[in-house]
Design an enzyme around this catalytic site. Structure first.
Site, mmCIF file in Angstrom:
data_model
loop_
_atom_site.group_PDB
_atom_site.id
_atom_site.type_symbol
_atom_site.label_atom_id
_atom_site.label_comp_id
_atom_site.label_asym_id
_atom_site.label_seq_id
_atom_site.Cartn_x
_atom_site.Cartn_y
_atom_site.Cartn_z
ATOM 1 N NE ARG A 140 37.161 2.454 79.015
ATOM 2 C CZ ARG A 140 38.476 2.263 79.042
ATOM 3 N NH1 ARG A 140 38.972 1.050 78.904
ATOM 4 N NH2 ARG A 140 39.293 3.282 79.233
ATOM 5 N NE ARG A 148 40.257 9.262 76.947
ATOM 6 C CZ ARG A 148 41.035 8.228 77.260
ATOM 7 N NH1 ARG A 148 40.586 7.297 78.058
ATOM 8 N NH2 ARG A 148 42.242 8.139 76.760
ATOM 9 N NE ARG A 156 35.536 -0.459 73.547
ATOM 10 C CZ ARG A 156 36.015 -1.675 73.354
ATOM 11 N NH1 ARG A 156 35.288 -2.583 72.766
ATOM 12 N NH2 ARG A 156 37.251 -1.966 73.744
ATOM 13 C CE1 TYR A 175 49.923 6.280 74.554
ATOM 14 C CE2 TYR A 175 50.076 8.641 74.180
ATOM 15 C CZ TYR A 175 49.683 7.579 74.964
ATOM 16 O OH TYR A 175 49.055 7.813 76.152
ATOM 17 C CG ASP A 201 42.654 7.473 70.992
ATOM 18 O OD1 ASP A 201 42.139 7.395 72.105
ATOM 19 O OD2 ASP A 201 43.886 7.436 70.816
HETATM 20 O O1 CP3 Z 1 37.106 13.257 75.704
HETATM 21 C C1 CP3 Z 1 36.353 12.550 75.013
HETATM 22 O O2 CP3 Z 1 35.257 12.094 75.445
HETATM 23 C C2 CP3 Z 1 36.673 12.329 73.553
HETATM 24 C C3 CP3 Z 1 37.290 11.080 73.221
HETATM 25 C C4 CP3 Z 1 38.757 10.817 73.543
HETATM 26 C C5 CP3 Z 1 39.268 9.493 73.734
HETATM 27 N N1 CP3 Z 1 40.619 9.575 73.852
HETATM 28 C C6 CP3 Z 1 38.437 8.279 73.749
HETATM 29 C C7 CP3 Z 1 39.014 7.005 74.223
HETATM 30 C C8 CP3 Z 1 39.845 11.688 73.634
HETATM 31 C C9 CP3 Z 1 39.868 13.200 73.570
HETATM 32 C C10 CP3 Z 1 41.011 10.883 73.810
HETATM 33 C C11 CP3 Z 1 42.374 11.440 73.903
HETATM 34 C C12 CP3 Z 1 43.498 10.559 74.213
HETATM 35 N N2 CP3 Z 1 43.700 9.271 73.788
HETATM 36 C C13 CP3 Z 1 44.635 10.957 74.952
HETATM 37 C C14 CP3 Z 1 44.866 12.340 75.527
HETATM 38 C C15 CP3 Z 1 44.073 12.601 76.736
HETATM 39 C C16 CP3 Z 1 44.330 11.698 77.879
HETATM 40 O O3 CP3 Z 1 43.379 11.019 78.297
HETATM 41 O O4 CP3 Z 1 45.454 11.691 78.395
HETATM 42 C C17 CP3 Z 1 45.509 9.864 75.019
HETATM 43 C C18 CP3 Z 1 46.830 9.825 75.726
HETATM 44 C C19 CP3 Z 1 44.913 8.799 74.259
HETATM 45 C C20 CP3 Z 1 45.497 7.448 73.984
HETATM 46 C C21 CP3 Z 1 44.671 6.334 74.480
HETATM 47 N N3 CP3 Z 1 43.407 6.048 74.025
HETATM 48 C C22 CP3 Z 1 45.023 5.382 75.456
HETATM 49 C C23 CP3 Z 1 46.318 5.360 76.215
HETATM 50 C C24 CP3 Z 1 43.933 4.512 75.576
HETATM 51 C C25 CP3 Z 1 43.860 3.263 76.419
HETATM 52 C C26 CP3 Z 1 43.599 3.560 77.829
HETATM 53 C C27 CP3 Z 1 42.124 3.518 78.108
HETATM 54 O O5 CP3 Z 1 41.589 4.482 78.672
HETATM 55 O O6 CP3 Z 1 41.525 2.472 77.777
HETATM 56 C C28 CP3 Z 1 42.908 4.966 74.699
HETATM 57 C C29 CP3 Z 1 41.576 4.358 74.514
HETATM 58 C C30 CP3 Z 1 40.387 5.253 74.566
HETATM 59 N N4 CP3 Z 1 40.293 6.509 74.033
HETATM 60 C C31 CP3 Z 1 39.124 4.915 75.138
HETATM 61 C C32 CP3 Z 1 38.274 6.005 74.930
HETATM 62 C C33 CP3 Z 1 36.811 6.127 75.305
HETATM 63 C C34 CP3 Z 1 38.772 3.591 75.772
HETATM 64 C C35 CP3 Z 1 38.512 2.611 74.679
HETATM 65 C C36 CP3 Z 1 37.501 1.546 75.027
HETATM 66 O O7 CP3 Z 1 36.292 1.832 74.979
HETATM 67 O O8 CP3 Z 1 37.945 0.431 75.296
#
Ligand code: CP3
Length: 349
Positions: A27, A23, A36, A149, A72
């Site tokens: 943010r 990640r 964003r 999911y 994602d």
């Molecule tokens: O690592 C990176 O920088 C690459 C980008 C990346 C994101 N999600 C961006 C993201 C990667 C590799 C993921 C993987 C992901 N997404 C996983 C597996 C890894 C982990 O973190 O457990 C999972 C379970 C998800 C599903 C997901 N995406 C959820 C549950 C959420 C909401 C929770 C949250 O953090 O807001 C997301 C949103 C998400 N994915 C954001 C980002 C940067 C936040 C979105 C925003 O900007 O509002």
């Protein structure tokens, strides 16, 4: 090119321990929040110019040794035919929930270059923009993590509906998982063909199972994907790239995880890295494993922990430094910048 990351993945000698952070585009960076502020999350994922911009931010700001595609793990769910929305503060929503034969039968295995072309376009654009500065990592969710999911319709506390399908309707679960597995296999092949130089499979929720259930209901499908990718690599139909398998709550499952077939195993922070390495066995290449919330410690305390992880990693054939899970939005960015500098300085040969 800075190829320390790829060399470490292959277990080759490196001048210092490479680091990237799960990640890393997110943010906690004001530069990310600025982009964003102008576009919602899914629009960012689907607009290659925006994807490219935020993927590159941590390369410049942190000096990490690899870029990870901004996207994602839930993007393929939409391509399979499910509705996907991200609601502010609530996380992802998927609809309808996949719970019965009717909803499973309606899902299809999509052609990724058709339904997820924006991902492959972003990879192609990123490879040009990076011009070999650091390697680009692609990724997908593991079948189990993706399926939770899809079945729960979003994030879950106890995965009740997932486990009910597994225990009450095992044949339906396996039909469903076959579709998810085929989708992810094709998606990863397309990412590699578009230019991804390594791929990580995220199994964030693997730890919800006993070791035996993990093997049967999660790992089995990961093994199918990895076998398929490796044979496509051997036949020359896709490039030879390292495969990384990350499981959350790793500690109870290492004897299972080591049979995944992956080149690199991600380890979370709930176990000492030297213990994980000895349980993964000879020749293990590992990635990890600082607690993401240790980024809230003062920097001298972070440095002590970095030293400890580097010392414990000495018995591995290869080590890629990372956090044990994603960096959280509240993290002080200066501490993340300092972390990368510490890893480079303290591991220098
Ligand atoms: O690592 C990176 O920088 C690459 C980008 C990346 C994101 N999600 C961006 C993201 C990667 C590799 C993921 C993987 C992901 N997404 C996983 C597996 C890894 C982990 O973190 O457990 C999972 C379970 C998800 C599903 C997901 N995406 C959820 C549950 C959420 C909401 C929770 C949250 O953090 O807001 C997301 C949103 C998400 N994915 C954001 C980002 C940067 C936040 C979105 C925003 O900007 O509002």
């Amino acid at each position: 090119m800075n190829d320390t990351f790829l060399k470490a993945c292959r277990g080759e000698a490196v001048p210092y321990t490479p680091i990237w952070i799960m990640r890393q585009a997110g943010r906690y960076l004001e530069e990310y929040r600025a982009v964003r502020g102008k576009a919602d999350f899914l629009t960012m994922c689907k607009t290659p110019e925006l994807t490219t911009e935020v993927t590159l931010q941590p390369i410049d700001i942190l000096n990490v040794d690899a870029a990870i595609l901004f996207c994602d793990i839930l993007i393929p769910c939409e391509a399979m035919g499910q509705g996907l929305e991200f609601h502010e503060g609530k996380g992802p929503i998927l609809f309808p929930e996949i719970r019965d034969e009717e909803t499973v039968n309606k899902l299809f295995v999509p052609d990724p270059e058709d339904t997820m072309k924006f991902v492959m376009d972003a990879i192609r654009m990123l490879r040009k923009e990076l011009s070999d500065r650091v390697p680009l990592i692609g990724f997908a969710g593991a079948p189990l993590t993706t399926a939770t999911y899809m079945i729960e319709g979003g994030t879950s506390k106890n995965f009740l509906n997932t486990k009910r399908m597994i225990f009450e309707a095992p044949d339906l679960y396996s039909t469903f998982m076959d579709k998810v597995t085929a989708t992810i296999t094709e998606y990863l092949k397309a990412q590699i063909s578009a230019g991804a130089q390594a791929v990580q499979i995220f199994d964030t929720w693997g730890g919800i199972f006993s070791p035996e259930d993990f093997r049967e209901y999660a790992l089995r499908y990961v093994q199918i994907i990895i076998k398929d990718l490796k044979s496509a690599m051997a036949s020359g139909s896709i490039n030879q790239v390292p495969l990384i398998y990350f499981v959350g709550e790793t500690a109870g499952l290492l004897e299972e995880i080591k049979t995944s077939g992956a080149d690199v195993h991600g380890v979370d922070w709930r176990i000492n890295l030297d213990d994980a390495i000895s349980r993964l066995g000879d020749g293990a290449v590992v990635q990890g494993n600082l607690d993401p919330l240790s980024m809230f410690l003062p920097q001298d305390k972070i440095e002590e922990r970095v030293k400890d992880v580097l010392k414990r990693a000495a018995s591995a054939k290869g080590h890629i430094f990372n956090l044990g899970h994603g960096v959280v939005p509240q993290t002080p960015r200066d501490n993340v910048i300092a972390l990368v500098e510490m890893v480079h300085r303290l591991s220098k040969k």
